[in-house]
Design an enzyme around this catalytic site. Structure first.
Site, mmCIF file in Angstrom:
data_model
loop_
_atom_site.group_PDB
_atom_site.id
_atom_site.type_symbol
_atom_site.label_atom_id
_atom_site.label_comp_id
_atom_site.label_asym_id
_atom_site.label_seq_id
_atom_site.Cartn_x
_atom_site.Cartn_y
_atom_site.Cartn_z
ATOM 1 N N HIS A 135 0.792 -1.192 -0.147
ATOM 2 C CA HIS A 135 0.292 0.057 -0.152
ATOM 3 C C HIS A 135 0.781 1.183 0.046
ATOM 4 O O HIS A 135 2.071 1.286 0.461
ATOM 5 C CB HIS A 135 -0.979 0.036 1.054
ATOM 6 C CG HIS A 135 -0.560 -0.108 2.516
ATOM 7 N ND1 HIS A 135 0.181 -1.230 3.008
ATOM 8 C CD2 HIS A 135 -0.045 0.551 3.547
ATOM 9 C CE1 HIS A 135 0.679 -1.130 4.074
ATOM 10 N NE2 HIS A 135 0.476 0.011 4.522
ATOM 11 N N HIS A 165 0.761 4.999 1.163
ATOM 12 C CA HIS A 165 0.591 6.178 1.955
ATOM 13 C C HIS A 165 0.680 7.448 1.203
ATOM 14 O O HIS A 165 1.766 7.910 0.652
ATOM 15 C CB HIS A 165 1.455 6.406 3.255
ATOM 16 C CG HIS A 165 1.339 5.016 4.176
ATOM 17 N ND1 HIS A 165 0.568 5.199 5.320
ATOM 18 C CD2 HIS A 165 1.917 4.040 4.149
ATOM 19 C CE1 HIS A 165 0.666 3.968 5.914
ATOM 20 N NE2 HIS A 165 1.583 3.154 5.122
#
Length: 128
Positions: free
Chosen positions: A114, A116
């Protein structure tokens, strides 16, 4: 070894994560962008006024950046492109930070790659 690091090491496999439940809408999230490849939603523990996580909907073994293979090139680039799209959507014209934490020493807490996206304040360097 800290208990956090030990817990992270146990999660290095490709088992389901909280992100899989968010993708399936089994856990609520504040979605800010979604298409057939990725989902972007607000972090529940924001580290900046704008803190959004951008995840691929299909993990395909990509639990972290260190696990990337040639077949992941397209989705990795797409995650960064979506970060730019979401930053614009969020009004982060003055700049923003994009971060990928990788592995236990990199403070990765969810083993589903993922990105950020952080913004809305002045970032500092070095990040720590």
């Amino acid at each position: 070894m800290s208990s956090e690091k030990e817990a992270a090491l146990r999660r290095l496999d490709d088992s389901p994560t909280i992100f899989d439940k968010i993708i399936k809408k089994e856990i609520p999230s504040t979605v800010v962008y979604e298409d057939e490849k990725v989902l972007a939603f607000r972090d529940i523990n924001p580290q900046a006024p704008t803190h959004i996580l951008i995840i691929p909907k299909v993990k395909d073994g990509l639990t972290g950046l260190a696990k990337a293979e040639e077949r992941h090139i397209e989705i990795l680039g797409y995650l960064l492109y979506v970060a730019k799209v979401v930053a614009k959507q969020e009004g982060l014209e003055d700049g923003y930070r994009v971060v990928i934490n990788d592995g236990p020493s990199g403070c990765q807490s969810v083993y589903h790659i993922h990105v950020h996206l952080l913004g809305g304040r002045q970032m500092n360097w070095p990040p720590g």
